[in-house]
Design a protein around this motif. Structure first.
Motif, PDB file in Angstrom:
ATOM      1  N   LEU A   1       0.578  -0.910   0.007  1.00 31.20           N
ATOM      2  CA  LEU A   1       0.182  -0.310  -0.031  1.00 31.20           C
ATOM      3  C   LEU A   1       0.988   1.583  -0.509  1.00 31.20           C
ATOM      4  O   LEU A   1       0.524   2.207  -0.152  1.00 31.20           O
ATOM      5  N   ILE A   2       2.015   0.998   0.851  1.00 29.98           N
ATOM      6  CA  ILE A   2       2.136   3.073   0.616  1.00 29.98           C
ATOM      7  C   ILE A   2       3.532   2.736  -0.451  1.00 29.98           C
ATOM      8  O   ILE A   2       3.393   3.957  -0.817  1.00 29.98           O
TER       9      ILE A   2
ATOM     10  N   LEU B   1       0.687   3.754  -2.695  1.00 32.45           N
ATOM     11  CA  LEU B   1      -0.075   5.373  -2.433  1.00 32.45           C
ATOM     12  C   LEU B   1       1.219   6.378  -3.244  1.00 32.45           C
ATOM     13  O   LEU B   1       1.571   7.690  -3.282  1.00 32.45           O
TER      14      LEU B   1
ATOM     15  N   ASN C   1      -6.117  11.196  -6.623  1.00 29.19           N
ATOM     16  CA  ASN C   1      -6.221   9.944  -6.546  1.00 29.19           C
ATOM     17  C   ASN C   1      -6.603   9.477  -4.816  1.00 29.19           C
ATOM     18  O   ASN C   1      -7.530   8.710  -4.347  1.00 29.19           O
ATOM     19  N   ILE C   2      -5.404  10.192  -4.098  1.00 28.95           N
ATOM     20  CA  ILE C   2      -5.701   9.593  -2.271  1.00 28.95           C
ATOM     21  C   ILE C   2      -6.723   9.992  -2.148  1.00 28.95           C
ATOM     22  O   ILE C   2      -7.479   9.607  -0.681  1.00 28.95           O
ATOM     23  N   ILE C   3      -6.823  11.558  -1.628  1.00 26.27           N
ATOM     24  CA  ILE C   3      -8.225  12.459  -1.625  1.00 26.27           C
ATOM     25  C   ILE C   3      -9.381  12.205  -1.753  1.00 26.27           C
ATOM     26  O   ILE C   3     -10.604  13.224  -1.622  1.00 26.27           O
ATOM     27  N   THR C   4      -9.709  11.373  -3.152  1.00 23.05           N
ATOM     28  CA  THR C   4     -11.136  11.466  -3.189  1.00 23.05           C
ATOM     29  C   THR C   4     -11.552   9.938  -3.754  1.00 23.05           C
ATOM     30  O   THR C   4     -11.016   9.129  -3.311  1.00 23.05           O
ATOM     31  N   GLU C   5     -12.437   9.811  -2.931  1.00 18.39           N
ATOM     32  CA  GLU C   5     -13.956   8.325  -2.732  1.00 18.39           C
ATOM     33  C   GLU C   5     -13.185   7.677  -3.804  1.00 18.39           C
ATOM     34  O   GLU C   5     -12.745   8.080  -4.587  1.00 18.39           O
ATOM     35  N   GLY C   6     -13.608   6.195  -3.354  1.00 20.17           N
ATOM     36  CA  GLY C   6     -13.359   5.625  -4.667  1.00 20.17           C
ATOM     37  C   GLY C   6     -11.489   5.049  -5.322  1.00 20.17           C
ATOM     38  O   GLY C   6     -11.324   5.882  -4.024  1.00 20.17           O
ATOM     39  N   TRP C   7     -11.999   4.438  -6.364  1.00 16.34           N
ATOM     40  CA  TRP C   7     -10.136   3.813  -6.526  1.00 16.34           C
ATOM     41  C   TRP C   7     -10.016   4.147  -7.686  1.00 16.34           C
ATOM     42  O   TRP C   7     -10.821   3.704  -8.712  1.00 16.34           O
TER      43      TRP C   7
ATOM     44  N   ILE D   1      -3.485  16.594   5.634  1.00 15.98           N
ATOM     45  CA  ILE D   1      -3.847  15.731   4.129  1.00 15.98           C
ATOM     46  C   ILE D   1      -2.331  15.588   3.593  1.00 15.98           C
ATOM     47  O   ILE D   1      -2.058  15.828   2.751  1.00 15.98           O
TER      48      ILE D   1
ATOM     49  N   PHE E   1      -0.201  12.237   2.669  1.00 17.98           N
ATOM     50  CA  PHE E   1      -0.356  10.838   2.514  1.00 17.98           C
ATOM     51  C   PHE E   1       0.574  10.570   1.200  1.00 17.98           C
ATOM     52  O   PHE E   1       1.373   9.979   1.786  1.00 17.98           O
TER      53      PHE E   1
END
Lengths: 278, 328
Positions: free
Chosen positions: A30-31, A34, A41-47, A240, A242
């Protein structure tokens, strides 16, 4: 030689192991993923997945302290490994081969081992005033010394274990040939304990690269800190970051993961010998 | 701890007689005076001794002295004044301090058995597996080798209430997101899960190495005698693993008392003081409240508590019934 029964594929072992391996692998993956994702892409909902090096460019921009901190960590690792190897192999050799009584040997090892049992944070108040008195507070030299203290007991024990396996006759014949004790140690005995030195170097390098507590408490942050302190500073509840976090975490973790893959055998040997004997 | 000296009785001589090995004797007359005062074996031990004196014994003395003092920082200098036992008298009325000791004990009581059991099971599985053994032996080490701070960041990316991966997964399954670290119980469970993920791999390495040391003949003999897999593991393998499991448990016990990085990064000890373990509490007292004397007193109490536990373990080993393979 493996018997037929041990070569059989046992689903009862393979399936739980597959699950465990996946549970370890996914968070690490995951890291890595990301770290190359655009922030959107990280801070919107969905993938949604993309690829960018922007996070790495961001954290390693000259105005950021992280590149300096990576340098600091590298210096700390180099210094700590050098000190642990030299002081640890000398102490291990002395305790293994130079005729100390069993009682003295155990006393020294127990005294050294006690250091590693105490939570480092409980020693921080005392270490803080000690470094202050030596004028080393906030310096890389101070961090090298503290990392050395907490890794040296292990390094000494591990080197002793490896010197214990070198036959007595080798040392004695070197001395008989007129070599001094120091020369015998450096030219004859140390090369024979080289696998131990390699294990010590790998273990101490990982420990000092990962060290956080002293870096946090003995420096003032920013460009004086090791990289682990820099990563922690990015974790802010209301901010944020991330992408930067993942990029920096990846930069610190990947060398260790590569080492884990390349030097797997050494690491297992170091951890088991040191931990069980120490 | 085993003593490798026991296999070499000729070496277990008193210190004073130890230099009388034949080659050393022959060269005695040429040895300069300083050499006789400071023989190489002593010189070789000096770096270790100096490190322990300057950076362990001296700080320990300073720690105790500080715990008995009121220390002010004035003009960048420490100003010490005697305070007797005042700092220690503060402890019984300090609810947060008592809570931090309690939550540390709870943390240890859950994570030590969990990591030891899980690590042991993984080691047995890897030994029995064929397909995945090589891959698992490698990947399962990662959490124990990656920087604890990075492990914390990984779990922050997973557990963060805003855009954390776990909440994203829940949302795509149509489930409501959770504030994992937002509630006291959630935060405590989270740091325990993270700790188990982090350190079960260490137990795995230790037990796996011990498994490699077991004679395959022993297991085969039991199998030939008709024992089931379970019986072999329960009655042959497990008893042989007892020393390694005991060592791993002790290591994990001291690691539990040291735990710091994960709480500092993931929860900052919160919410409130829910996950303020002793190490984090000492840091807060020392660096946030700048109450140096009291921070030192809490440190001394932590060291005494660990000393007491280790002494109990040592006494238990000395007088306990475990005189079997546990002492091999």
């Amino acid at each position: 030689m493996p018997s037929d029964s041990s070569r059989r594929i046992r689903l009862g072992a393979e399936l739980p192991l597959a699950l465990a391996t996946l549970l370890v692998f996914l968070p690490v993956a995951l890291i890595l993923v990301l770290s190359v994702q655009p922030v959107v892409n990280i801070i919107t909902e969905g993938w949604s997945f993309g690829f960018t090096m922007q996070n790495f460019r961001e954290v390693f921009a000259p105005r950021q302290p992280y590149l300096t901190q990576l340098g600091n960590s590298t210096i700390i690792v180099a210094g700590t490994v050098a000190l642990c190897l030299s002081a640890g192999s000398l102490a291990g050799y002395s305790l293994s081969r130079l005729g100390w009584s069993a009682r003295t040997t155990i006393l020294v090892l127990v005294a050294a081992g006690l250091v590693t049992l105490i939570p480092p944070m409980a020693l921080v108040p005392g270490l803080y005033v000690t470094l202050d008195a030596l004028g080393l507070l906030g310096s890389l030299a101070g961090l090298v010394l503290l990392n050395t203290v907490f890794n040296l007991p292990f390094a000494s024990v591990l080197m002793k274990v490896y010197f214990d396996r070198v036959p007595h006759e080798i040392r004695e014949s070197a001395l008989m040939d007129g070599a001094s004790e120091l020369r015998t140690f450096l030219r004859v005995m140390l090369p024979l304990a080289a696998p131990g030195a390699a294990a010590v170097a790998i273990f101490v390098a990982i420990m000092s690269w990962n060290e956080f507590l002293f870096g946090l408490t003995m420096t003032t942050g920013g460009r004086t800190s090791p990289i682990t302190v820099g990563i922690a500073s990015l974790v802010q509840p209301y901010q944020i970051t991330f992408g930067e976090m993942a990029a920096l975490g990846t930069a610190v973790a990947v060398p260790i993961i590569v080492l884990a893959i390349v030097a797997n055998r050494w690491i297992v040997a170091a951890v088991t010998r040191g931990a069980v004997k120490g | 701890m085993t003593s490798p000296m026991s296999s070499q009785p000729s070496r277990a001589t008193p210190d004073s007689a130890a230099d009388t090995a034949a080659p050393a004797e022959r060269r005695r007359s040429h040895v300069p005076v300083w050499r006789r005062v400071l023989p190489f074996r002593l010189v070789a031990l000096l770096p270790l001794a100096i490190f322990l004196l300057v950076f362990a014994a001296y700080p320990m003395v300073q720690l105790v002295r500080m715990s008995l003092s009121e220390v002010e920082i004035a003009g960048g200098e420490f100003v010490w004044s005697g305070a007797g036992l005042a700092n220690y008298a503060e402890f019984p009325d300090d609810d947060i301090a008592r809570y931090s000791f309690l939550i540390t004990v709870v943390f240890i009581a859950v994570t030590v058995p969990a990591t030891v059991i899980l690590g042991t099971v993984l080691a047995v599985l890897v030994r029995r597996a064929t397909l995945l053994a090589g891959l698992a032996r490698n990947v399962l080490l990662w959490p124990a080798l990656i920087a604890p701070v990075v492990v914390s960041v990984i779990w922050w990316l997973i557990l963060s209430p805003n855009f954390g991966t776990l909440n994203k997964v829940l949302e795509s399954l149509g489930l409501p997101p959770q504030g994992w670290l937002g509630s006291s119980s959630g935060a405590i469970v989270s740091i325990i899960v993270v700790d188990v993920w982090h350190w079960a791999p260490l137990v795995f390495i230790l037990i796996y190495a011990a498994l490699q040391g077991i004679e395959p003949d022993l297991i085969e003999a039991a199998e030939v005698d008709g024992a089931t897999e379970w019986q072999v593991h329960r009655h042959v393998v497990l008893p042989l693993l007892v020393p390694a499991i005991a060592a791993a448990s002790l290591i994990r016990l001291t690691m539990g008392a040291k735990a710091f990085d994960e709480m500092y990064v993931l929860t900052q000890g919160g919410p409130g003081t829910a996950t303020t373990l002793v190490s984090l509490y000492i840091r807060n007292v020392f660096f946030d409240r700048l109450d140096l004397g009291y921070g030192a007193a809490v440190s001394v109490l932590v060291i005494l508590a660990i000393g007491a536990v280790l002494a109990l373990v040592a006494i238990g080993r000395a007088v306990g019934p475990g005189k079997g393979p546990a002492h091999a």
